[in-house]
Design an enzyme around this catalytic site. Structure first.
Site, PDB file in Angstrom:
ATOM      1  N   ASN A 220      51.544 -13.896  -6.100  1.00  0.00           N
ATOM      2  CA  ASN A 220      50.132 -13.482  -6.087  1.00  0.00           C
ATOM      3  C   ASN A 220      49.790 -12.978  -4.686  1.00  0.00           C
ATOM      4  O   ASN A 220      50.573 -13.156  -3.760  1.00  0.00           O
ATOM      5  CB  ASN A 220      49.250 -14.678  -6.510  1.00  0.00           C
ATOM      6  CG  ASN A 220      49.361 -15.805  -5.521  1.00  0.00           C
ATOM      7  OD1 ASN A 220      48.924 -15.685  -4.387  1.00  0.00           O
ATOM      8  ND2 ASN A 220      49.981 -16.910  -5.939  1.00  0.00           N
ATOM      9  N   LYS A 299      70.855  -8.738 -11.136  1.00  0.00           N
ATOM     10  CA  LYS A 299      69.678  -7.880 -11.320  1.00  0.00           C
ATOM     11  C   LYS A 299      69.573  -7.406 -12.777  1.00  0.00           C
ATOM     12  O   LYS A 299      70.550  -6.903 -13.332  1.00  0.00           O
ATOM     13  CB  LYS A 299      69.799  -6.683 -10.377  1.00  0.00           C
ATOM     14  CG  LYS A 299      68.582  -5.793 -10.391  1.00  0.00           C
ATOM     15  CD  LYS A 299      68.784  -4.584  -9.487  1.00  0.00           C
ATOM     16  CE  LYS A 299      67.672  -3.588  -9.723  1.00  0.00           C
ATOM     17  NZ  LYS A 299      67.962  -2.292  -9.145  1.00  0.00           N
ATOM     18  N   PHE A 334      41.832 -26.443  -3.144  1.00  0.00           N
ATOM     19  CA  PHE A 334      41.170 -25.151  -2.987  1.00  0.00           C
ATOM     20  C   PHE A 334      41.116 -24.497  -4.363  1.00  0.00           C
ATOM     21  O   PHE A 334      42.074 -24.597  -5.127  1.00  0.00           O
ATOM     22  CB  PHE A 334      41.947 -24.264  -2.004  1.00  0.00           C
ATOM     23  CG  PHE A 334      41.831 -24.764  -0.585  1.00  0.00           C
ATOM     24  CD1 PHE A 334      42.492 -25.921  -0.189  1.00  0.00           C
ATOM     25  CD2 PHE A 334      41.040 -24.106   0.339  1.00  0.00           C
ATOM     26  CE1 PHE A 334      42.360 -26.423   1.100  1.00  0.00           C
ATOM     27  CE2 PHE A 334      40.908 -24.588   1.631  1.00  0.00           C
ATOM     28  CZ  PHE A 334      41.572 -25.751   2.013  1.00  0.00           C
ATOM     29  N   LYS A 352      41.847 -33.343 -10.601  1.00  0.00           N
ATOM     30  CA  LYS A 352      42.960 -33.560  -9.670  1.00  0.00           C
ATOM     31  C   LYS A 352      42.673 -34.711  -8.710  1.00  0.00           C
ATOM     32  O   LYS A 352      43.376 -34.888  -7.723  1.00  0.00           O
ATOM     33  CB  LYS A 352      43.244 -32.261  -8.906  1.00  0.00           C
ATOM     34  CG  LYS A 352      43.631 -31.093  -9.835  1.00  0.00           C
ATOM     35  CD  LYS A 352      44.035 -29.837  -9.076  1.00  0.00           C
ATOM     36  CE  LYS A 352      44.177 -28.640 -10.019  1.00  0.00           C
ATOM     37  NZ  LYS A 352      45.374 -27.849  -9.808  1.00  0.00           N
TER      38      LYS A 352
END
Ligand code: CTP
Length: 415
Positions: A220, A299, A334, A352
């Site tokens: 990300n 690959k 976060f 959490k």
């Protein structure tokens, strides 16, 4: 990263610095200083005195700072404001480097006969002066008493370095190197509170990468900057910091112990290994929730039809922490959201078992993954939601640490 692809030397984004350059041979070093400040993200406004103009021209300063250079008190580029007052008001810090003996005398007596000396009288910002001159001038009682007077006013005075001087003499009088002046500027803009002295803090940062094959990954766009800012800020405030980092483009902070990881599984292993010894965990990493079900050792070659990839769930590191943590440890999560920020973040806070969650809306301009700034909500179990203003990532880091420190100390006192 800045546009040139170089990593900034420190985060000074959002800070306005007025750099006065007075007429000494060391004026050329001010060009490197502006370069360092600009790389750090500071908004730098350079004022050259008339005699500085004998040694350097405005052009390099304009090119590096991307701002006009002021050379004359009566140059008023904007008729709606008075330049020396406007800049005096906007400055977070005024730096005068090099400072000549003549300018020290002017500043010490309040003479205001050019832009720089006039602006200096008008500003409330802290002032850093870096004198440079011949050793005998530096040791002259008049210069010494001017320096002492400026220090009485609260000016910060850097001691010149010793060495060969341009005039042929050897001794104290050289302008400190630009990186030393830069370090002093960082210290003044971010005065270090030692309020986290000796605390053992672990910070996770950056994105994790999940390999599909040797050349392809699921990841990300997290830059890692928020986590690195937290780690650096905590270390500067006296904490013993371990930074567990995914791959990033950032320079590793020398003030922290570093553990490098790639995948979520590796990050989980590193966090759980550190867990017994830490007091505070700041889980700023953007962890991939999924990974390809099978790693393909060679690959993958393209085929005619579509490619089907099966993903499986990664461990939730904070859930594993919740199972193994001690009650007195302080765990911060976060939440990067694009909608229902507060609601989703509160869900994660409870789910959490966190002591604090830092939430931001990554779809907002200035709060996204690769932005220099951030705007966050701080949510703790028993407190009202606190909205921080849009701040640089370093200022955001310090504000988060203020909150962590407050809540963690309250807990310690209540035990
Ligand atoms: N986190 C974690 N392990 C994961 C995913 C996330 O420990 N596998 C941590 C992050 O480091 C962050 C917090 O959990 O501190 C919230 O992360 P986020 O990606 O916003 O939440 P998720 O729990 O993954 O939920 P979702 O992706 O569905 O929003």
């Amino acid at each position: 990263m800045n546009r040139a692809g170089n990593e900034a030397v420190a985060d000074l984004s959002g800070k306005t610095i007025v750099l006065g350059v007075t007429g000494g041979i060391a004026a050329y070093k001010a060009i490197s200083l502006v370069s360092l400040l600009a790389k750090s993200g500071a908004d730098v406004h350079v004022a050259l005195t008339k005699s500085a103009g004998q040694f350097v021209t405005p052009l390099p300063f304009v090119s590096l700072s991307k701002n006009e250079v002021i050379t004359d008190l009566f140059d008023e580029p904007n008729p709606r404001e008075i330049a020396h007052i406007a800049l005096a008001d906007r400055a977070d810090l005024v730096v005068i480097a090099p400072t000549t003996a003549n300018f020290l005398a002017k500043a010490a007596t309040g003479l205001a006969d050019d832009f720089l000396s006039t602006m200096l009288l008008a500003t409330h910002a802290p002032v850093l002066v870096a004198p440079a001159m011949n050793v005998n001038m530096w040791n002259h009682p008049t210069v010494r008493s001017n320096v002492a007077r400026l220090q009485q006013f609260g000016y910060h005075v850097m001691t010149p370095a010793a060495g060969n001087l341009a005039c042929g003499w050897v001794g104290e009088g050289r302008l400190p190197e630009p990186d030393e002046i830069h370090a002093q500027i960082v210290k003044l803009l971010y005065p270090v509170r030692q309020d986290l002295n000796g605390q053992r803090i672990v910070v996770t940062a950056g994105a994790t990468r999940e390999h599909l094959d040797p050349v392809r990954v699921l990841t990300n766009p997290s830059s890692g900057r928020m986590g690195y800012a937290l780690a650096q800020a905590a270390a500067a405030r006296g904490a013993e910091v371990t930074l567990i980092t995914g791959p990033t483009q950032l320079q590793l902070p020398s003030s922290c112990r570093i553990i490098r990881v790639t995948s979520a599984a590796q990050m989980e292993q590193a966090v759980l290994q550190e867990l017994p010894n830490l007091q505070i965990l700041l889980m700023a990493a953007a962890v991939s929730d999924f990974r390809p079900a099978n790693y393909i050792p060679n690959k993958v070659k393209k085929t005619e039809g579509p490619l089907q990839i099966e993903f499986v769930r990664n461990p939730d590191i904070l859930l594993s922490v919740a199972e193994q943590r001690k009650a007195q440890q302080f765990i911060v999560g976060f939440a990067a959201e694009t909608e229902h920020v507060e609601e989703y973040a509160k869900g994660k806070l409870v789910g959490k078992k966190l002591d604090l969650i830092v939430a931001n809306d990554v779809s907002q301009v200035g709060a996204g993954f690769e932005s220099d700034t951030n705007q966050v909500l701080l949510i703790s179990p028993n407190e009202q939601v606190q909205q921080l203003p849009m701040l640089s990532k370093m200022d955001t880091a310090n504000a988060i640490l203020d909150k962590v420190h407050q809540l963690f100390s309250e807990r310690t006192v209540n035990e």
